[in-house]
Motif scaffolding. Structure first.
Motif, PDB file in Angstrom:
ATOM      1  N   SER A 358       0.922  -1.302  -0.173  1.00 40.38           N
ATOM      2  CA  SER A 358      -0.038   0.020  -0.163  1.00 40.38           C
ATOM      3  C   SER A 358       0.921   1.217   0.119  1.00 40.38           C
ATOM      4  O   SER A 358       2.132   1.379   0.537  1.00 40.38           O
ATOM      5  CB  SER A 358      -0.932   0.046   1.146  1.00 40.38           C
ATOM      6  OG  SER A 358      -0.011   0.327   2.448  1.00 40.38           O
ATOM      7  N   THR A 525      -5.865   6.139  -8.185  1.00 39.01           N
ATOM      8  CA  THR A 525      -6.921   6.592  -7.522  1.00 39.01           C
ATOM      9  C   THR A 525      -7.304   5.629  -6.458  1.00 39.01           C
ATOM     10  O   THR A 525      -8.288   5.872  -5.692  1.00 39.01           O
ATOM     11  CB  THR A 525      -8.174   7.031  -8.332  1.00 39.01           C
ATOM     12  OG1 THR A 525      -8.274   5.833  -9.053  1.00 39.01           O
ATOM     13  CG2 THR A 525      -7.771   7.943  -9.253  1.00 39.01           C
ATOM     14  N   GLU A 526      -6.522   4.471  -6.177  1.00 40.48           N
ATOM     15  CA  GLU A 526      -7.094   3.592  -5.268  1.00 40.48           C
ATOM     16  C   GLU A 526      -6.742   4.162  -3.792  1.00 40.48           C
ATOM     17  O   GLU A 526      -6.115   5.087  -3.548  1.00 40.48           O
ATOM     18  CB  GLU A 526      -6.339   2.129  -5.358  1.00 40.48           C
ATOM     19  CG  GLU A 526      -6.681   1.320  -6.705  1.00 40.48           C
ATOM     20  CD  GLU A 526      -6.209   2.078  -7.990  1.00 40.48           C
ATOM     21  OE1 GLU A 526      -6.553   1.399  -9.012  1.00 40.48           O
ATOM     22  OE2 GLU A 526      -5.383   2.809  -7.867  1.00 40.48           O
ATOM     23  N   PRO A 527      -7.258   3.459  -2.940  1.00 39.78           N
ATOM     24  CA  PRO A 527      -7.178   3.825  -1.613  1.00 39.78           C
ATOM     25  C   PRO A 527      -5.481   4.176  -1.199  1.00 39.78           C
ATOM     26  O   PRO A 527      -4.612   3.213  -1.592  1.00 39.78           O
ATOM     27  CB  PRO A 527      -7.735   2.742  -0.641  1.00 39.78           C
ATOM     28  CG  PRO A 527      -8.667   2.335  -1.525  1.00 39.78           C
ATOM     29  CD  PRO A 527      -8.064   2.295  -2.816  1.00 39.78           C
ATOM     30  N   GLY A 528      -5.209   5.084  -0.619  1.00 43.45           N
ATOM     31  CA  GLY A 528      -3.804   5.537  -0.125  1.00 43.45           C
ATOM     32  C   GLY A 528      -3.196   6.686  -1.130  1.00 43.45           C
ATOM     33  O   GLY A 528      -2.252   7.085  -0.712  1.00 43.45           O
ATOM     34  N   ASP A 530      -4.354   9.147  -2.339  1.00 41.23           N
ATOM     35  CA  ASP A 530      -4.597  10.358  -2.313  1.00 41.23           C
ATOM     36  C   ASP A 530      -3.496  10.882  -1.265  1.00 41.23           C
ATOM     37  O   ASP A 530      -3.017  12.245  -1.455  1.00 41.23           O
ATOM     38  CB  ASP A 530      -5.885  10.796  -1.686  1.00 41.23           C
ATOM     39  CG  ASP A 530      -6.420   9.811  -0.355  1.00 41.23           C
ATOM     40  OD1 ASP A 530      -5.549   8.874  -0.138  1.00 41.23           O
ATOM     41  OD2 ASP A 530      -7.288  10.121   0.148  1.00 41.23           O
TER      42      ASP A 530
END
Length: 618
Positions: A358, A525-528, A530
């Protein structure tokens, strides 16, 4: 045949060649880099049937490309040879240098690839007695000579029966310089030497206990750094640098758990006595080529970089155009940089960044690495100078991810001003603009912070995990197939000359709005992501557009400042001063402020990432 073997000094007790010349059509020996069969009509390879290499490795000892056309297609043959030689380096971890041959019509050229250049003979015309004799002599030499003369490393062998590498590591340890080489065992290659020129750094997870080969505790680094011929100066010796860093950190009471520590290492020996260096590689073989043809042509690398002055799209296996593949056949004499073959056993072992799952883990690892960077600079006096995706590893301590800064080949001792002379170092996509331009502006830790910004951007666009990167690459290839004019967002950061890469980065960094539109808007644009995107914006702002500093300290292009005459003076004209923001930021007060701001940013985002990942603030 016996007379020829005696003349070549490659005698064999059985009277049989050690390897064979295999000939096949271009469609029968395709590789990842030779999908364009129009480049060669016939392909040959020198192959040793008894050689031990992993099954997936390219079996060729040398590559020959045949064009039925006349010499006008020589550039195409060179281009194909460059691509497949790059694959030899990538797939054969024990490859020190490589041979190649191009045949266009009746004209033959022998090519030698070493770390800094490719050296080509002039044409050997096989319709003449001298030309055919020289060519036959060379081919027979390849078939009968010892493996190290083909470019293999005798201190690194593959056990095909049990599928592991047997690696001899020099015996210099922090406590003893006279120990015998130690034997390590490794299953897989972790870091691949996938550039045509440069240090050819490779890495293995290994153990000195064969029974624990699947539970490695040591990282073996194999590389060809620059060195001073005949000098005992250790200022550029990574082993000596790491030993000094660890000792100084301990003297300051720093826990070295998160720092790379040398177990042993030194210069690789051939036949147990001779240092493996570029003199051994080039002296005997270049003489043989010169005997066939006195005038040599070269493509050279001028600095401690991983791609060299050959256009990087070729070094990376990409051809921008056929003309870019041409070798300089002039008779000018060039100084060949001196390199030595060094191998280190290091601890702890870590995972590469693409093994992270991640962006939160990535932020933590990068923050730890830059904390180590600052401590090593401020407490030990060494500037790293090569921040990249390959030189930061992730380790696990007490169930939590941590970061380790590795690879001090380019590190250098700095003075009280913490600045060093201008010298091009690093990996092109992550090199600072001044570094790429090889400008006269002195290098400092600000160049390493700029490199970190590029690492964040690169992984933000391409993805952190190996799965994300593979998916992105597949998507890019699909778009390229449907639109031949399509270029990925950061394409120009890795393809082109050093100046072209610098120009591309400069265009991206003309302002924060431009940086957002050309780079940040392409982040995943997946979680994290940003948070990673916000980190990149903050790093760019506080490094290059720090609003707490005067305008002359901001940006990446020189600024014209107008100085009006003072009232009461006799000067009747105004003065225009051109100021370089890179130079201005080197002023101590400005540099210290930028460093403090960037360290605060990294600490802030590390805390946020820890909170997001583990549910609590550090």
């Amino acid at each position: 045949m016996k007379e020829l073997r005696n003349e070549l000094n490659v005698s064999d007790a059985t009277g049989k060649p050690k390897r064979l010349l295999l000939v096949c059509g271009s469609d029968q020996m395709q590789t990842e880099a030779s999908e364009d069969s129009s480049l060669n009509d016939l392909m040959c390879a020198i192959v040793d049937p008894s050689a031990n290499q992993p099954e997936h490795a390219n079996p060729a000892s040398a590559v020959l490309f045949v064009k039925t056309e006349k010499s006008g297609k020589q550039d195409l043959a060179y281009c194909q040879l460059i691509r497949d030689t790059r694959l030899l380096y990538a797939n054969q971890p024990n490859r020190r240098f490589a041979w190649g041959v191009t045949i266009c019509g009746t004209l033959v050229r022998v090519v030698l690839f070493e770390n800094d250049r490719m050296v080509s003979s002039k044409d050997m015309d096989v319709t003449t007695s001298a030309g055919i004799a020289a060519y036959i002599k060379f081919i027979v030499s390849l078939c009968f000579c010892e493996e190290h003369q083909l470019g293999y490393d005798p201190s690194m062998t593959w056990c095909s029966e049990n599928e592991y590498w047997i690696i001899k590591c020099p015996g210099h340890t922090p406590d003893n310089d006279d120990e015998q080489p130690a034997t390590y065992y490794a299953r897989d290659l972790v870091f691949v030497a996938d550039h045509l020129f440069g240090r050819h750094t490779r890495g293995f997870y290994a153990s000195d206990n064969l029974e624990l080969v699947d539970q490695p505790d040591t990282f073996i680094k194999d590389a060809w750094p620059h060195a001073e011929r005949g000098s005992e100066d250790t200022s550029r010796d990574e082993l000596a640098i790491l030993q000094d860093i660890v000792q100084q950190l301990k003297n300051h009471g720093i826990d070295t758990t998160d720092y790379v520590r040398p177990v042993r290492g030194g210069t690789v020996k051939l036949d147990g006595d001779h240092d493996d260096d570029t003199d051994i590689v080039l002296d005997p073989v270049v003489g043989d080529i010169e005997a066939a043809s006195p005038r040599m042509g070269t493509i050279a690398e001028d600095d401690e970089t991983d791609a060299g002055t050959l256009p990087m799209e070729l070094a990376a296996g990409r051809g921008k155009d056929d003309e870019a593949c041409a070798i300089d056949d002039s008779s000018r004499v060039e100084v060949i940089p001196y390199r030595v073959h060094r191998r280190l056993a290091l601890q702890p072992i870590g995972k590469p960044l693409y093994a992270l799952s991640s962006p939160y883990e990535l932020i933590i690892v990068l923050a730890d690495a830059m904390t180590a960077h600052s401590n090593i600079l401020n407490l030990c006096g060494y500037l790293h100078r090569d921040i990249s995706t390959n030189n930061i590893l992730a380790i696990e301590v007490d169930g939590r991810v941590r970061g380790v800064l590795i690879d001090f080949d380019c590190a250098i001792k700095v003075g009280s001003q913490r600045r060093v002379r201008a010298e091009r170092t690093g990996t092109p996509p992550f090199m600072s603009i001044n570094n790429l331009r090889n400008s006269s502006v002195e290098r400092s830790e600000l160049d390493d912070w700029e490199s970190l910004l590029y690492v964040v951007c690169w992984l933000g666009v391409y993805g952190v995990s190996e799965e994300e990167q593979s998916s992105y690459q597949a998507d890019i290839e699909k778009k390229c197939r449907t639109n031949k004019y399509y270029k990925p967002p950061l394409y120009a950061w890795e393809c082109g000359t050093f100046e072209e890469v610098a120009d591309s980065k400069e265009r991206c960094l003309t302002g924060l709005e431009r940086f957002t539109s050309s780079v940040l808007n392409h982040f995943k644009t997946e979680p994290g992501y940003d948070m990673l995107k916000e980190l990149a914006h903050e790093l760019c702002q506080w490094l290059l557009f720090n609003m707490e500093l005067d305008r002359a300290y901001r940006g990446v292009v020189k600024v014209e400042n107008f100085r009006h005459r003072r009232p009461g003076t006799r000067v009747n004209t105004n003065t225009t001063i051109v100021e370089d923001p890179f130079v201005k930021r080197l002023e101590k007060d400005a540099r210290d402020k930028i460093n403090d701001d960037l360290a605060e940013v990294m600490d802030l985002y590390k805390r946020a990432a820890v909170s997001a990942l583990y549910g609590f603030c550090q």
